[in-house]
Motif scaffolding. Structure first.
Motif, mmCIF file in Angstrom:
data_model
loop_
_atom_site.group_PDB
_atom_site.id
_atom_site.type_symbol
_atom_site.label_atom_id
_atom_site.label_comp_id
_atom_site.label_asym_id
_atom_site.label_seq_id
_atom_site.Cartn_x
_atom_site.Cartn_y
_atom_site.Cartn_z
ATOM 1 N N PHE A 1 8.718 4.964 1.060
ATOM 2 C CA PHE A 1 7.599 5.365 0.222
ATOM 3 C C PHE A 1 6.933 4.184 -0.478
ATOM 4 C CE2 PHE A 1 9.898 9.388 0.663
ATOM 5 C CZ PHE A 1 8.850 10.180 1.103
ATOM 6 N N VAL A 2 7.724 3.140 -0.780
ATOM 7 C CA VAL A 2 7.148 1.949 -1.397
ATOM 8 C C VAL A 2 6.165 1.272 -0.441
ATOM 9 C CG1 VAL A 2 7.702 -0.399 -2.155
ATOM 10 C CG2 VAL A 2 9.017 1.506 -3.024
ATOM 11 N N SER A 3 6.463 1.326 0.862
ATOM 12 C CA SER A 3 5.628 0.650 1.857
ATOM 13 C C SER A 3 4.591 1.568 2.501
ATOM 14 C CB SER A 3 6.515 0.057 2.959
ATOM 15 O OG SER A 3 7.244 1.079 3.628
ATOM 16 N N MET A 4 4.516 2.814 2.075
ATOM 17 C CA MET A 4 3.605 3.775 2.695
ATOM 18 C C MET A 4 2.143 3.379 2.454
ATOM 19 S SD MET A 4 3.544 7.909 2.203
ATOM 20 C CE MET A 4 5.265 8.011 2.719
ATOM 21 N N PRO A 5 1.301 3.355 3.504
ATOM 22 C CA PRO A 5 -0.107 2.987 3.330
ATOM 23 C C PRO A 5 -0.908 4.100 2.663
ATOM 24 C CG PRO A 5 0.298 3.662 5.584
ATOM 25 C CD PRO A 5 1.640 3.649 4.905
ATOM 26 N N ILE A 6 -2.164 3.802 2.390
ATOM 27 C CA ILE A 6 -3.068 4.800 1.810
ATOM 28 C C ILE A 6 -3.276 5.914 2.832
ATOM 29 C CG2 ILE A 6 -5.391 5.205 0.924
ATOM 30 C CD1 ILE A 6 -5.430 2.175 0.198
ATOM 31 N N GLN A 7 -3.032 7.164 2.399
ATOM 32 C CA GLN A 7 -3.132 8.299 3.308
ATOM 33 C C GLN A 7 -4.191 9.279 2.834
ATOM 34 O OE1 GLN A 7 1.010 9.611 3.085
ATOM 35 N NE2 GLN A 7 1.346 8.841 5.150
ATOM 36 N N VAL A 8 -4.737 10.031 3.774
ATOM 37 C CA VAL A 8 -5.739 11.049 3.459
ATOM 38 C C VAL A 8 -5.135 12.116 2.551
ATOM 39 C CG1 VAL A 8 -7.164 12.896 4.417
ATOM 40 C CG2 VAL A 8 -7.053 10.686 5.575
ATOM 41 N N GLY A 9 -5.814 12.403 1.438
ATOM 42 C CA GLY A 9 -5.402 13.485 0.552
ATOM 43 C C GLY A 9 -4.262 13.173 -0.378
ATOM 44 N N VAL A 10 -3.735 11.942 -0.350
ATOM 45 C CA VAL A 10 -2.628 11.568 -1.232
ATOM 46 C C VAL A 10 -3.150 10.594 -2.279
ATOM 47 C CG1 VAL A 10 -0.332 10.558 -1.391
ATOM 48 C CG2 VAL A 10 -0.971 11.879 0.633
ATOM 49 N N PRO A 11 -3.339 11.026 -3.522
ATOM 50 C CA PRO A 11 -3.899 10.144 -4.551
ATOM 51 C C PRO A 11 -2.899 9.095 -5.019
ATOM 52 C CG PRO A 11 -3.266 12.246 -5.517
ATOM 53 C CD PRO A 11 -3.047 12.375 -4.037
ATOM 54 N N LEU A 12 -3.424 7.950 -5.380
ATOM 55 C CA LEU A 12 -2.624 6.889 -5.993
ATOM 56 C C LEU A 12 -3.118 6.715 -7.418
ATOM 57 C CD1 LEU A 12 -2.343 4.183 -3.172
ATOM 58 C CD2 LEU A 12 -0.637 5.832 -3.907
ATOM 59 N N ARG A 13 -2.263 7.020 -8.382
ATOM 60 C CA ARG A 13 -2.652 6.994 -9.786
ATOM 61 C C ARG A 13 -2.801 5.564 -10.305
ATOM 62 N NH1 ARG A 13 -3.101 12.259 -12.230
ATOM 63 N NH2 ARG A 13 -2.411 13.698 -10.611
ATOM 64 N N PRO A 14 -3.571 5.378 -11.390
ATOM 65 C CA PRO A 14 -3.665 4.052 -12.008
ATOM 66 C C PRO A 14 -2.277 3.522 -12.369
ATOM 67 C CG PRO A 14 -5.348 5.500 -12.911
ATOM 68 C CD PRO A 14 -4.463 6.362 -12.054
ATOM 69 N N GLY A 15 -2.024 2.271 -12.007
ATOM 70 C CA GLY A 15 -0.715 1.670 -12.246
ATOM 71 C C GLY A 15 0.179 1.686 -11.018
ATOM 72 N N ALA A 16 -0.206 2.448 -9.979
ATOM 73 C CA ALA A 16 0.614 2.518 -8.760
ATOM 74 C C ALA A 16 0.581 1.176 -8.033
ATOM 75 C CB ALA A 16 0.103 3.631 -7.842
ATOM 76 N N LYS A 17 1.696 0.870 -7.380
ATOM 77 C CA LYS A 17 1.812 -0.401 -6.662
ATOM 78 C C LYS A 17 2.588 -0.160 -5.376
ATOM 79 C CE LYS A 17 2.918 -5.272 -7.522
ATOM 80 N NZ LYS A 17 3.397 -6.249 -8.523
ATOM 81 N N ARG A 18 2.115 -0.724 -4.279
ATOM 82 C CA ARG A 18 2.784 -0.596 -2.994
ATOM 83 C C ARG A 18 3.019 -1.987 -2.406
ATOM 84 N NH1 ARG A 18 1.025 4.640 -0.352
ATOM 85 N NH2 ARG A 18 1.395 6.137 -2.017
ATOM 86 N N SER A 19 4.029 -2.098 -1.588
ATOM 87 C CA SER A 19 4.386 -3.361 -0.939
ATOM 88 C C SER A 19 4.378 -3.171 0.567
ATOM 89 C CB SER A 19 5.766 -3.833 -1.414
ATOM 90 O OG SER A 19 6.265 -4.874 -0.605
ATOM 91 N N LYS A 20 3.640 -3.999 1.286
ATOM 92 C CA LYS A 20 3.552 -3.882 2.744
ATOM 93 C C LYS A 20 4.925 -4.009 3.385
ATOM 94 C CE LYS A 20 1.355 -6.012 6.786
ATOM 95 N NZ LYS A 20 0.456 -7.099 7.252
ATOM 96 N N CYS A 21 5.763 -4.869 2.858
ATOM 97 C CA CYS A 21 7.098 -5.100 3.420
ATOM 98 C C CYS A 21 8.159 -4.243 2.751
ATOM 99 C CB CYS A 21 7.474 -6.574 3.293
ATOM 100 S SG CYS A 21 6.338 -7.680 4.156
ATOM 101 N N GLY A 22 7.751 -3.278 1.927
ATOM 102 C CA GLY A 22 8.723 -2.415 1.264
ATOM 103 C C GLY A 22 9.486 -3.150 0.178
ATOM 104 N N LEU A 23 10.746 -2.802 0.013
ATOM 105 C CA LEU A 23 11.573 -3.391 -1.032
ATOM 106 C C LEU A 23 11.791 -4.887 -0.819
ATOM 107 C CD1 LEU A 23 14.253 -0.569 -1.450
ATOM 108 C CD2 LEU A 23 12.280 -1.033 -2.908
ATOM 109 N N ILE A 24 11.704 -5.332 0.431
ATOM 110 C CA ILE A 24 11.879 -6.758 0.715
ATOM 111 C C ILE A 24 10.838 -7.584 -0.035
ATOM 112 C CG2 ILE A 24 11.731 -8.498 2.546
ATOM 113 C CD1 ILE A 24 12.910 -6.488 4.459
ATOM 114 N N GLY A 25 9.661 -7.008 -0.221
ATOM 115 C CA GLY A 25 8.588 -7.724 -0.892
ATOM 116 C C GLY A 25 8.881 -8.057 -2.336
ATOM 117 N N TYR A 26 9.886 -7.400 -2.924
ATOM 118 C CA TYR A 26 10.226 -7.643 -4.325
ATOM 119 C C TYR A 26 11.368 -8.648 -4.485
ATOM 120 C CZ TYR A 26 7.236 -3.652 -5.293
ATOM 121 O OH TYR A 26 6.170 -2.806 -5.378
#
Length: 303
Positions: free
Chosen positions: A181-206
């Motif tokens: 879920f951390v690495s999930m891209p922007i999807q149709v109909g799924v809102p991303l609230r202000p403050g949300a953060k995603r990582s392309k590489c998932g947890l490895i990115g942290y």
């Protein structure tokens, strides 16, 4: 007085901003318990702070309708059912959209099926039923399946090792689900609230750079950040901006806060349609990350 039969349930709790979630197995009196009794268990049972501190309107049952705190469980619940807690200020529709991917995750399905819990009402229509054989290898994260430990463990002396193995299996399942879920891209109909953060590489990115350089990691990470100022940016590992979307901040109650991608590919930030997205560095690829499908906006490449 004869005791009322117990009702075993699993409750899914999620944070729409961080995408973190927890599953709780609960047991109640099938006759007298109400939804308020479920809500009361959240602050004393949940370990994730963001989820524990949320306020909840009620729960969503298999009919995908909100049941408020006054409703008796016996009026809509059945044994071994999965419910979803509805956070305050989140619509039922949005909550279902966020819950479905979690409850359709392969590892989560195995875990719930092993405990005998019914997830049929949350399955995607195209999803095939989970193979019965797969349930044999699932982790034992639900207390109700502890008696399934093999009897040979007593003879081999492996009984003491079982709790450790079970805990490791649970940790692996949760880690895999969080990474997804951390690495999930922007999807149709799924809102991303202000403050949300995603990582392309998932947890490895942290993982800190000084540690990552000694690991066999080939993923070039990018971070998607939804700002509170009506902007959405994608930055590289060094914090340099790669993509930028400028929208607005919601000013009405019917406005979807943060980022939302509609079915036709249109992208909105704070209720304002984004028409142009500058891309820096020469690479104009936006799929399959940060967008799952091509957005309906103009890509402006800047060197």
């Amino acid at each position: 007085t004869e005791q009322s039969p117990s009702l075993q349930l699993v409750l899914l709790l999620l944070d729409p901003t961080t995408r973190r979630f927890e599953l709780l197995q609960l047991e109640f009196d099938s006759i007298r318990a109400r939804v308020v009794d479920i809500i009361a268990q959240i602050p004393v049972s949940v370990t994730e702070e963001a989820i524990r501190k949320q306020q909840y309107e009620g729960v969503i049952g298999e009919e995908h309708e909100l049941k408020d705190s006054s409703v008796r469980l016996a009026d809509f619940c059945k044994e071994k059912q999965v419910l979803v807690a509805l956070p305050k200020d989140l619509s039922v529709k949005e909550c279902i959209r966020l819950a479905r991917p979690i409850l359709n995750d392969g590892e989560v399905l195995k875990m719930l099926s092993k405990g005998g819990f019914d997830v049929s009402s949350w399955k995607k229509k195209e999803a095939p039923p989970a193979p019965a054989a797969a349930a044999e290898s699932t982790s034992r994260s639900l207390p109700s399946v502890k008696e399934a430990a093999p009897s040979s463990a007593k003879e081999s002396g492996g009984a003491n090792a079982f709790p450790v193995i079970a805990l490791l299996a649970i940790f692996a399942i949760v880690l895999q689900a969080v990474n997804k879920f951390v690495s999930m891209p922007i999807q149709v109909g799924v809102p991303l609230r202000p403050g949300a953060k995603r990582s392309k590489c998932g947890l490895i990115g942290y993982i800190p750079p000084q540690v990552a350089q000694h690991l066999p990691i080939t993923c070039e990470n990018q971070f998607l950040e939804v700002g509170v100022d009506g902007t959405v940016s994608v930055v590289d590992e060094n914090g340099e901006t790669i993509m930028l979307m400028v929208g607005d901040v919601c000013a009405s109650d019917d406005c979807v806060e943060g980022l939302m991608m509609e079915e036709d590919g249109s992208v909105y930030v704070g209720g304002k349609k984004v028409k142009t997205m500058p891309v820096y560095g020469g690479n104009s690829d936006v799929t399959p990350w940060p967008f799952e499908q091509a957005p309906k906006l103009k890509i402006k490449t800047n060197s």
